[in-house]
Motif scaffolding. Structure first.
Motif, PDB file in Angstrom:
ATOM      1  N   THR A  95      32.223 148.732  61.743  1.00  0.00           N
ATOM      2  CA  THR A  95      32.659 147.529  62.662  1.00  0.00           C
ATOM      3  C   THR A  95      34.040 147.473  62.900  1.00  0.00           C
ATOM      4  O   THR A  95      34.822 146.765  63.882  1.00  0.00           O
ATOM      5  CB  THR A  95      32.066 146.320  62.376  1.00  0.00           C
ATOM      6  OG1 THR A  95      32.868 145.949  60.919  1.00  0.00           O
ATOM      7  CG2 THR A  95      30.586 146.147  61.897  1.00  0.00           C
ATOM      8  N   TYR A  96      34.729 148.355  62.230  1.00  0.00           N
ATOM      9  CA  TYR A  96      36.354 148.478  62.262  1.00  0.00           C
ATOM     10  C   TYR A  96      36.686 149.094  63.574  1.00  0.00           C
ATOM     11  O   TYR A  96      36.321 150.256  64.044  1.00  0.00           O
ATOM     12  CB  TYR A  96      36.940 149.096  61.220  1.00  0.00           C
ATOM     13  CG  TYR A  96      38.311 149.247  61.245  1.00  0.00           C
ATOM     14  CD1 TYR A  96      39.347 148.401  60.690  1.00  0.00           C
ATOM     15  CD2 TYR A  96      38.890 150.388  61.889  1.00  0.00           C
ATOM     16  CE1 TYR A  96      40.587 148.171  60.801  1.00  0.00           C
ATOM     17  CE2 TYR A  96      40.456 150.420  61.709  1.00  0.00           C
ATOM     18  CZ  TYR A  96      41.130 149.513  61.349  1.00  0.00           C
ATOM     19  OH  TYR A  96      42.588 149.710  61.274  1.00  0.00           O
ATOM     20  N   SER A  97      37.829 148.439  64.361  1.00  0.00           N
ATOM     21  CA  SER A  97      38.137 148.867  65.578  1.00  0.00           C
ATOM     22  C   SER A  97      39.778 148.574  65.470  1.00  0.00           C
ATOM     23  O   SER A  97      40.011 147.618  65.360  1.00  0.00           O
ATOM     24  CB  SER A  97      37.555 148.199  66.810  1.00  0.00           C
ATOM     25  OG  SER A  97      36.281 148.861  66.883  1.00  0.00           O
ATOM     26  N   LEU A  98      40.455 149.683  66.330  1.00  0.00           N
ATOM     27  CA  LEU A  98      41.778 149.246  66.760  1.00  0.00           C
ATOM     28  C   LEU A  98      41.795 149.020  68.067  1.00  0.00           C
ATOM     29  O   LEU A  98      40.847 149.311  68.996  1.00  0.00           O
ATOM     30  CB  LEU A  98      42.563 150.518  66.730  1.00  0.00           C
ATOM     31  CG  LEU A  98      42.959 151.214  65.058  1.00  0.00           C
ATOM     32  CD1 LEU A  98      43.840 152.336  65.149  1.00  0.00           C
ATOM     33  CD2 LEU A  98      43.705 150.065  64.612  1.00  0.00           C
ATOM     34  N   TYR A  99      42.717 147.992  68.451  1.00  0.00           N
ATOM     35  CA  TYR A  99      42.652 147.456  69.948  1.00  0.00           C
ATOM     36  C   TYR A  99      43.931 147.428  70.547  1.00  0.00           C
ATOM     37  O   TYR A  99      45.102 147.592  69.981  1.00  0.00           O
ATOM     38  CB  TYR A  99      42.257 145.977  69.919  1.00  0.00           C
ATOM     39  CG  TYR A  99      41.336 145.597  69.648  1.00  0.00           C
ATOM     40  CD1 TYR A  99      39.866 145.758  70.242  1.00  0.00           C
ATOM     41  CD2 TYR A  99      40.791 145.348  68.142  1.00  0.00           C
ATOM     42  CE1 TYR A  99      38.672 145.616  69.872  1.00  0.00           C
ATOM     43  CE2 TYR A  99      39.388 145.024  67.698  1.00  0.00           C
ATOM     44  CZ  TYR A  99      38.338 145.061  68.455  1.00  0.00           C
ATOM     45  OH  TYR A  99      37.165 145.012  68.191  1.00  0.00           O
ATOM     46  N   PRO A 100      44.331 147.980  71.910  1.00  0.00           N
ATOM     47  CA  PRO A 100      45.407 147.977  72.502  1.00  0.00           C
ATOM     48  C   PRO A 100      46.333 146.824  72.386  1.00  0.00           C
ATOM     49  O   PRO A 100      45.764 145.734  72.285  1.00  0.00           O
ATOM     50  CB  PRO A 100      44.839 148.440  74.108  1.00  0.00           C
ATOM     51  CG  PRO A 100      43.557 148.480  73.873  1.00  0.00           C
ATOM     52  CD  PRO A 100      42.874 147.680  72.769  1.00  0.00           C
ATOM     53  N   SER A 101      47.430 147.089  72.281  1.00  0.00           N
ATOM     54  CA  SER A 101      48.440 146.257  72.184  1.00  0.00           C
ATOM     55  C   SER A 101      49.314 145.853  73.482  1.00  0.00           C
ATOM     56  O   SER A 101      49.754 147.151  73.823  1.00  0.00           O
ATOM     57  CB  SER A 101      49.226 146.252  71.080  1.00  0.00           C
ATOM     58  OG  SER A 101      50.355 145.390  70.774  1.00  0.00           O
ATOM     59  N   LEU A 160      36.388 139.272  63.285  1.00  0.00           N
ATOM     60  CA  LEU A 160      37.630 138.923  63.011  1.00  0.00           C
ATOM     61  C   LEU A 160      38.596 139.826  63.623  1.00  0.00           C
ATOM     62  O   LEU A 160      38.464 141.033  63.798  1.00  0.00           O
ATOM     63  CB  LEU A 160      38.015 139.223  61.687  1.00  0.00           C
ATOM     64  CG  LEU A 160      37.513 138.237  60.635  1.00  0.00           C
ATOM     65  CD1 LEU A 160      37.448 138.606  58.973  1.00  0.00           C
ATOM     66  CD2 LEU A 160      38.545 137.142  60.673  1.00  0.00           C
ATOM     67  N   PHE A 161      39.541 139.372  64.285  1.00  0.00           N
ATOM     68  CA  PHE A 161      40.589 140.052  65.114  1.00  0.00           C
ATOM     69  C   PHE A 161      41.876 139.741  64.404  1.00  0.00           C
ATOM     70  O   PHE A 161      42.367 138.675  64.126  1.00  0.00           O
ATOM     71  CB  PHE A 161      40.714 139.674  66.403  1.00  0.00           C
ATOM     72  CG  PHE A 161      39.296 139.762  67.150  1.00  0.00           C
ATOM     73  CD1 PHE A 161      39.184 140.963  67.672  1.00  0.00           C
ATOM     74  CD2 PHE A 161      38.449 138.793  67.460  1.00  0.00           C
ATOM     75  CE1 PHE A 161      37.889 141.437  68.152  1.00  0.00           C
ATOM     76  CE2 PHE A 161      37.315 139.079  68.158  1.00  0.00           C
ATOM     77  CZ  PHE A 161      36.990 140.356  68.416  1.00  0.00           C
ATOM     78  N   LEU A 162      42.627 140.685  63.978  1.00  0.00           N
ATOM     79  CA  LEU A 162      44.153 140.558  63.239  1.00  0.00           C
ATOM     80  C   LEU A 162      45.036 141.350  64.283  1.00  0.00           C
ATOM     81  O   LEU A 162      44.798 141.982  64.907  1.00  0.00           O
ATOM     82  CB  LEU A 162      44.020 141.225  61.972  1.00  0.00           C
ATOM     83  CG  LEU A 162      42.839 140.393  61.030  1.00  0.00           C
ATOM     84  CD1 LEU A 162      41.573 141.409  60.888  1.00  0.00           C
ATOM     85  CD2 LEU A 162      43.384 140.190  59.785  1.00  0.00           C
ATOM     86  N   GLN A 163      46.339 140.743  63.980  1.00  0.00           N
ATOM     87  CA  GLN A 163      47.375 141.314  64.765  1.00  0.00           C
ATOM     88  C   GLN A 163      48.613 141.269  63.434  1.00  0.00           C
ATOM     89  O   GLN A 163      48.845 140.431  62.897  1.00  0.00           O
ATOM     90  CB  GLN A 163      47.782 140.568  65.899  1.00  0.00           C
ATOM     91  CG  GLN A 163      49.052 140.815  66.453  1.00  0.00           C
ATOM     92  CD  GLN A 163      49.402 140.012  67.804  1.00  0.00           C
ATOM     93  OE1 GLN A 163      48.505 140.170  68.766  1.00  0.00           O
ATOM     94  NE2 GLN A 163      50.309 139.343  67.673  1.00  0.00           N
ATOM     95  N   ALA A 164      49.345 142.522  63.535  1.00  0.00           N
ATOM     96  CA  ALA A 164      50.282 142.545  62.895  1.00  0.00           C
ATOM     97  C   ALA A 164      51.727 142.884  63.905  1.00  0.00           C
ATOM     98  O   ALA A 164      51.759 143.491  64.735  1.00  0.00           O
ATOM     99  CB  ALA A 164      50.377 143.564  61.598  1.00  0.00           C
TER     100      ALA A 164
END
Length: 116
Positions: A56-62, A10-14
């Motif tokens: 499995t939790y990761s932060l991704y570059p924005s 799952l990929f989320l974006q705020a």
């Protein structure tokens, strides 16, 4: 609702919507619950204080400072509940304010000895 299979990524974006272009966001804490109105009784912690609690939790570059991206693998609460709800706390800080909490990343809080 968003339907996913077990263990699917799952990929989320705020996104922050503000006229102030000098702001940035940071995902501080995210928890999941089978109850959309109770995030205290039965919860699963994905992240806390900017630190991953789930492997499995990761932060991704924005691409922009006013967007926060993160993801994890889908899961269920022991198959007893049909849904999983997320509750995330995001911090908003001044862009390039490096002493602010948004730029500190993972902060592990250590307990002090009561004798000291």
């Amino acid at each position: 609702p968003y339907y996913v299979d077990m263990n699917q990524n799952l990929f989320l974006q705020a996104s922050l919507h503000s006229s102030d272009q000098n702001l940035t966001m940071f995902v501080d804490t995210c928890v999941a619950s089978p109850n959309s109105s109770d995030f205290r009784t039965l919860v699963y912690e994905l992240s806390k204080s900017g630190c991953a609690s789930d492997s499995t939790y990761s932060l991704y570059p924005s691409p922009q400072s006013d967007v926060a991206r993160f993801g994890f693998n889908a899961f269920s609460f022991v198959n007893r509940f049909p849904s999983v709800f997320l509750h995330c706390q995001l911090l908003v800080c001044r862009y390039h304010d490096f002493p602010s909490r948004c730029y500190q990343g993972c902060v592990r809080r250590f307990r002090r000895n009561a004798d000291s």
